[in-house]
Design a protein around this motif. Structure first.
Motif, PDB file in Angstrom:
ATOM      1  N   LEU A   1     -94.918  16.562  11.556  1.00  0.00           N
ATOM      2  CA  LEU A   1     -95.578  15.409  10.945  1.00  0.00           C
ATOM      3  C   LEU A   1     -96.937  15.103  11.565  1.00  0.00           C
ATOM      4  CD1 LEU A   1     -92.755  12.815  10.120  1.00  0.00           C
ATOM      5  CD2 LEU A   1     -94.096  14.213   8.549  1.00  0.00           C
ATOM      6  N   PRO A   2     -97.058  15.039  12.910  1.00  0.00           N
ATOM      7  CA  PRO A   2     -98.405  14.822  13.464  1.00  0.00           C
ATOM      8  C   PRO A   2     -99.374  15.950  13.122  1.00  0.00           C
ATOM      9  CG  PRO A   2     -96.727  14.336  15.107  1.00  0.00           C
ATOM     10  CD  PRO A   2     -96.022  14.990  13.962  1.00  0.00           C
ATOM     11  N   GLY A   3     -98.879  17.180  13.093  1.00  0.00           N
ATOM     12  CA  GLY A   3     -99.753  18.293  12.754  1.00  0.00           C
ATOM     13  C   GLY A   3    -100.212  18.272  11.312  1.00  0.00           C
ATOM     14  N   LEU A   4     -99.409  17.657  10.445  1.00  0.00           N
ATOM     15  CA  LEU A   4     -99.755  17.563   9.023  1.00  0.00           C
ATOM     16  C   LEU A   4    -100.489  16.260   8.691  1.00  0.00           C
ATOM     17  CD1 LEU A   4     -96.582  18.893   7.157  1.00  0.00           C
ATOM     18  CD2 LEU A   4     -98.816  19.986   7.314  1.00  0.00           C
ATOM     19  N   GLY A   5    -100.885  15.496   9.691  1.00  0.00           N
ATOM     20  CA  GLY A   5    -101.507  14.197   9.446  1.00  0.00           C
ATOM     21  C   GLY A   5    -102.647  14.232   8.440  1.00  0.00           C
ATOM     22  N   PRO A   6    -103.717  14.992   8.686  1.00  0.00           N
ATOM     23  CA  PRO A   6    -104.820  15.045   7.712  1.00  0.00           C
ATOM     24  C   PRO A   6    -104.383  15.564   6.348  1.00  0.00           C
ATOM     25  CG  PRO A   6    -105.497  15.951   9.832  1.00  0.00           C
ATOM     26  CD  PRO A   6    -104.008  15.763   9.910  1.00  0.00           C
ATOM     27  N   THR A   7    -103.450  16.512   6.337  1.00  0.00           N
ATOM     28  CA  THR A   7    -102.960  17.048   5.063  1.00  0.00           C
ATOM     29  C   THR A   7    -102.193  15.990   4.287  1.00  0.00           C
ATOM     30  OG1 THR A   7    -102.755  19.213   6.134  1.00  0.00           O
ATOM     31  CG2 THR A   7    -101.663  18.933   4.016  1.00  0.00           C
ATOM     32  N   LEU A   8    -101.394  15.194   4.986  1.00  0.00           N
ATOM     33  CA  LEU A   8    -100.655  14.115   4.331  1.00  0.00           C
ATOM     34  C   LEU A   8    -101.602  13.088   3.724  1.00  0.00           C
ATOM     35  CD1 LEU A   8     -97.736  13.567   6.878  1.00  0.00           C
ATOM     36  CD2 LEU A   8     -97.463  14.116   4.444  1.00  0.00           C
ATOM     37  N   VAL A   9    -102.676  12.767   4.450  1.00  0.00           N
ATOM     38  CA  VAL A   9    -103.653  11.816   3.924  1.00  0.00           C
ATOM     39  C   VAL A   9    -104.302  12.363   2.661  1.00  0.00           C
ATOM     40  CG1 VAL A   9    -105.824  10.622   4.391  1.00  0.00           C
ATOM     41  CG2 VAL A   9    -104.085  10.765   6.163  1.00  0.00           C
ATOM     42  N   LEU A  10    -104.706  13.635   2.697  1.00  0.00           N
ATOM     43  CA  LEU A  10    -105.311  14.268   1.522  1.00  0.00           C
ATOM     44  C   LEU A  10    -104.349  14.251   0.343  1.00  0.00           C
ATOM     45  CD1 LEU A  10    -107.468  16.031   0.081  1.00  0.00           C
ATOM     46  CD2 LEU A  10    -106.328  18.025   1.094  1.00  0.00           C
TER      47      LEU A  10
ATOM     48  N   LEU B   1    -110.207   2.426  -5.299  1.00  0.00           N
ATOM     49  CA  LEU B   1    -110.977   2.461  -4.054  1.00  0.00           C
ATOM     50  C   LEU B   1    -110.259   1.699  -2.948  1.00  0.00           C
ATOM     51  CD1 LEU B   1    -114.614   1.931  -5.420  1.00  0.00           C
ATOM     52  CD2 LEU B   1    -113.584   4.055  -4.593  1.00  0.00           C
ATOM     53  N   GLY B   2    -109.638   0.560  -3.304  1.00  0.00           N
ATOM     54  CA  GLY B   2    -108.903  -0.212  -2.310  1.00  0.00           C
ATOM     55  C   GLY B   2    -107.709   0.548  -1.751  1.00  0.00           C
ATOM     56  N   LEU B   3    -106.964   1.235  -2.623  1.00  0.00           N
ATOM     57  CA  LEU B   3    -105.814   2.014  -2.161  1.00  0.00           C
ATOM     58  C   LEU B   3    -106.245   3.180  -1.282  1.00  0.00           C
ATOM     59  CD1 LEU B   3    -103.572   2.068  -5.358  1.00  0.00           C
ATOM     60  CD2 LEU B   3    -103.080   0.922  -3.202  1.00  0.00           C
ATOM     61  N   VAL B   4    -107.324   3.854  -1.663  1.00  0.00           N
ATOM     62  CA  VAL B   4    -107.827   4.966  -0.854  1.00  0.00           C
ATOM     63  C   VAL B   4    -108.272   4.458   0.510  1.00  0.00           C
ATOM     64  CG1 VAL B   4    -109.674   6.665  -0.651  1.00  0.00           C
ATOM     65  CG2 VAL B   4    -108.469   6.384  -2.823  1.00  0.00           C
ATOM     66  N   TRP B   5    -108.996   3.338   0.531  1.00  0.00           N
ATOM     67  CA  TRP B   5    -109.433   2.759   1.808  1.00  0.00           C
ATOM     68  C   TRP B   5    -108.235   2.390   2.672  1.00  0.00           C
ATOM     69  CZ3 TRP B   5    -108.471  -2.121   3.842  1.00  0.00           C
ATOM     70  CH2 TRP B   5    -109.177  -2.435   4.993  1.00  0.00           C
ATOM     71  N   LEU B   6    -107.192   1.809   2.058  1.00  0.00           N
ATOM     72  CA  LEU B   6    -105.998   1.419   2.808  1.00  0.00           C
ATOM     73  C   LEU B   6    -105.303   2.637   3.407  1.00  0.00           C
ATOM     74  CD1 LEU B   6    -104.119  -0.900   3.622  1.00  0.00           C
ATOM     75  CD2 LEU B   6    -102.872  -0.532   1.488  1.00  0.00           C
ATOM     76  N   GLN B   7    -105.216   3.727   2.633  1.00  0.00           N
ATOM     77  CA  GLN B   7    -104.588   4.935   3.151  1.00  0.00           C
ATOM     78  C   GLN B   7    -105.383   5.524   4.307  1.00  0.00           C
ATOM     79  OE1 GLN B   7    -104.417   7.079  -0.547  1.00  0.00           O
ATOM     80  NE2 GLN B   7    -102.326   6.478  -0.972  1.00  0.00           N
ATOM     81  N   LEU B   8    -106.707   5.564   4.185  1.00  0.00           N
ATOM     82  CA  LEU B   8    -107.545   6.078   5.269  1.00  0.00           C
ATOM     83  C   LEU B   8    -107.448   5.189   6.492  1.00  0.00           C
ATOM     84  CD1 LEU B   8    -110.735   7.139   3.243  1.00  0.00           C
ATOM     85  CD2 LEU B   8    -109.035   8.645   4.303  1.00  0.00           C
ATOM     86  N   ARG B   9    -107.449   3.876   6.287  1.00  0.00           N
ATOM     87  CA  ARG B   9    -107.355   2.928   7.404  1.00  0.00           C
ATOM     88  C   ARG B   9    -106.013   3.059   8.121  1.00  0.00           C
ATOM     89  NH1 ARG B   9    -109.996  -1.914   8.647  1.00  0.00           N
ATOM     90  NH2 ARG B   9    -109.333  -2.495  10.752  1.00  0.00           N
TER      91      ARG B   9
END
Length: 284
Positions: free
Chosen positions: A201-210, A270-278
């Motif tokens: 899971l930590p290794g897939l962090g950026p992939t999960l966000v994408l 845009l709000g949902l994307v910002w929330l996921q990135l945050r």
């Protein structure tokens, strides 16, 4: 200075195309949302915030908004969890990995219109799904005619369509995790769940966000499923925001009202994307 000019020279064609086909239309729709009248420069007139006030006072809009929220949450979560499990399983498979990966990916390249027609046939009153239910002693269900069951059919179709793409994304992410980490964890006595929790899971962090961002965007802009399978019915229970915008713009020819709904959809996305990135940035 020379390097900066060279960089801007390479960026300029892309910026022109983005302005013409992306930023320009977005700005135009935002301006259009403050107008009413016909879709011509001479027929439009300024109405300010009236379109937004109409939306906020409309029970139909709030129902569509609730439908969209329900559809998005119920689609995005399984569309991440199921492909992640499949990717982990395929990554460890010794035989048939390429064949299974191809089979799972096929829905992603299939036409959503053709898939929608297929699902409509599967879930018709005398279709194969009800035939299977009758075979095990369950009464047939009016899937697409029921305010309760019509939305789950759309959700199932959307999950099926998104499953293969996310699985391939997760498989690519798994390839970037060094195998030595799993070997060290095995030597330390970590079981399969602990390796998944603290390494995968930590290794897939950026992939999960994408995957979460792309799946959310694809889900929020869903239109073909509703248009082909249910047409927004029954009783408006499967009407999603994009289909609502289509109805107002090209059914009622109320372009300013539709533009206001489209602007709200853009801001919500845009709000949902910002929330996921945050959320990802706040992770330790």
């Amino acid at each position: 200075m020379q390097n900066r000019l060279t960089a801007w020279g390479f960026l300029f064609p892309a910026l022109v195309l983005l302005t013409i086909f992306v930023f320009g239309p977005i700005i135009y729709v935002a301006i259009l949302s403050f107008t009413a009248g016909s879709f011509t420069p001479t027929g439009m007139y300024w109405v300010g915030w009236q379109n937004y006030a109409r939306l906020l006072a409309s029970p139909d809009f709030w129902q569509v908004l609730g439908n969209t929220l329900y559809f998005t949450v119920a689609t995005v979560i399984p569309s991440l969890v199921i492909p992640l499990g499949l990717a982990v399983g395929l990554n460890q498979a010794m035989v048939g990995r390429t064949f299974l990966r191809t089979i799972y990916f096929l829905p992603s390249v299939a036409s959503i219109v053709a898939a929608g027609l297929g699902f409509r046939w599967l879930f018709q009153p005398e279709g194969p799904v009800n035939a299977l239910l009758q075979g095990v002693g369950i009464e047939p269900i009016s899937w697409l005619g029921s305010p309760v069951w019509a939305m789950p059919v759309l959700i199932l179709l959307s999950i099926w369509k998104q499953l293969g793409f996310n699985m391939i994304v997760f498989l690519a992410g798994l390839q970037t995790i060094p195998q030595s980490r799993y070997e060290a964890a095995t030597l330390d006595g970590a079981n399969a769940w602990q390796q998944f929790r603290y390494i995968t899971l930590p290794g897939l962090g950026p992939t999960l966000v994408l995957a979460a961002i792309t799946t959310t965007i694809f889900t929020l802009r869903s239109f073909e499923q509703v248009y082909v399978v249910t047409g927004g019915g029954p009783l408006n229970t499967t009407n999603l925001l994009v289909y609502f915008i289509y109805q107002q713009a090209f059914g009622m020819f109320d372009f300013g009202y539709a533009a206001a709904a489209a602007t709200i959809l853009l801001l919500a996305t845009l709000g949902l994307v910002w929330l996921q990135l945050r959320t990802w940035q706040d992770q330790p």
